[in-house]
Design an enzyme around this catalytic site. Sequence first.
Site, short mmCIF file in Angstrom:
data_model
loop_
_atom_site.label_atom_id
_atom_site.label_comp_id
_atom_site.label_asym_id
_atom_site.label_seq_id
_atom_site.Cartn_x
_atom_site.Cartn_y
_atom_site.Cartn_z
N ASN A 217 -9.89 10.98 14.45
CA ASN A 217 -10.19 10.49 13.21
C ASN A 217 -11.81 10.65 12.94
O ASN A 217 -12.48 10.99 12.04
CB ASN A 217 -9.84 9.16 12.99
CG ASN A 217 -8.52 8.84 12.12
OD1 ASN A 217 -8.03 10.09 11.77
ND2 ASN A 217 -8.17 7.79 11.93
N ASN B 285 -5.89 2.47 9.70
CA ASN B 285 -7.05 3.24 10.62
C ASN B 285 -7.97 2.30 11.30
O ASN B 285 -8.23 1.25 10.66
CB ASN B 285 -7.68 4.33 9.87
CG ASN B 285 -6.67 5.55 9.77
OD1 ASN B 285 -6.27 5.84 10.77
ND2 ASN B 285 -7.01 6.32 8.66
N ALA C 182 -0.08 7.14 1.05
CA ALA C 182 0.21 8.60 1.79
C ALA C 182 0.97 8.21 3.10
O ALA C 182 2.02 8.54 3.43
CB ALA C 182 -0.82 9.31 2.41
N LYS D 162 -6.54 7.23 18.81
CA LYS D 162 -6.59 7.67 17.45
C LYS D 162 -7.90 8.20 17.05
O LYS D 162 -8.14 8.79 16.15
CB LYS D 162 -5.88 6.83 16.68
CG LYS D 162 -5.94 7.10 15.05
CD LYS D 162 -4.90 8.18 15.05
CE LYS D 162 -4.87 8.56 13.45
NZ LYS D 162 -4.33 7.65 12.54
N GLY E 40 0.80 -1.14 -0.13
CA GLY E 40 0.14 0.00 0.12
C GLY E 40 0.86 1.13 -0.03
O GLY E 40 1.00 1.91 1.02
N GLU F 116 -13.42 4.56 4.24
CA GLU F 116 -13.19 3.30 5.45
C GLU F 116 -14.49 3.57 6.44
O GLU F 116 -13.99 3.65 7.72
CB GLU F 116 -11.85 3.55 6.01
CG GLU F 116 -10.71 3.23 5.00
CD GLU F 116 -9.46 3.47 5.66
OE1 GLU F 116 -8.78 2.40 5.90
OE2 GLU F 116 -9.08 4.76 6.09
N SER G 287 -7.90 12.06 5.23
CA SER G 287 -7.87 11.06 4.17
C SER G 287 -9.24 10.38 3.65
O SER G 287 -9.40 10.11 2.42
CB SER G 287 -7.10 9.80 4.83
OG SER G 287 -7.50 9.21 6.00
#
Length: 314
Positions: free
Chosen positions: A194, A108, A16, A190, A13, A273, A261
Amino acid sequence: MTPSISSSFAVVGAGAIGLNYGVRLALAGADMRFLVRGDPVPLRTDGLRVIEKARTLELRPAQVFARPEEIGPVDVVLVALKTTGNAELSRLLPPLVGPDTLVVTLQNGLGNEEYLAGLVGPDRVLGGICFVASTRTGPGEVTCYHPGAITLGEHGRPAAERTRALAAAFTAAGVKCTAVENLAEARWRKLVWNVPFNGLAIVAGGITTDRILADPTLAAEVRALMDEIAAGAAKLGYGIPEPFIQRQLDSTPPMGPYQPSSLVDFLAGRAVEIEAIWGEPLRRAQTAGAAMPRLADLYARLHAAISRAGSRSR
């Protein structure tokens, strides 16, 4: 195995996240191999770049491949695919995994370690939570707006010597990296950033983080969602203190007009996602007895926005 900066790595992958960290590790001495979609030849000769405010990091030539069989077994696999591409891993991982290979997800959301454990066995799985602001801005090119840090942990276990050794390898490459005892708790931390910023950027009409914070109503919703995520985490036994939440708010304005993202994927018509970042945390918190009305509402609004846009969601 105990990884080091001289270990062999494969990045699955090369977007970024994968390019940002892969280039840094390679420049620090790692044997870094990148698995990409499409033709790898131009990237081999033109090189890979990480653009920062004050400098550009360039890796030329670069070891870039189109098929995992061309790479072969390595010491460490860094999984940086979007979670919407996880189904590909059953095909991509086996050629890269040897008897002692570690598999580290830099993805993520929740559920990624469990998914990898089902493919390669739980004992070799680690997770890295990336607090970073970077965007792929061209073929083999990433722009990094905020270097941030990585929190690294073991799947279902306290940090081991290999965890600290891998954290030291990232640190040697100029990436702030800390090994933690509780990876699951770190993943919930996180989500504090997010969930609100990735979600509201989409449902508020495709806006950047600076515009979210400039709108008093949206800024208040950011804070309320952060508090709700912390409450949901607490029901599961994970502590997220108030100073941590405030740091997430304080670190966002310096990013400038940043596109999270999920917004980048949404605007490009790619899969968002939605399950890893919003759906799975919602289900886990509710199962633990947490009332999550704001997250449930945002999850529903995201589904509606994606449906209207004709984007794929999984």
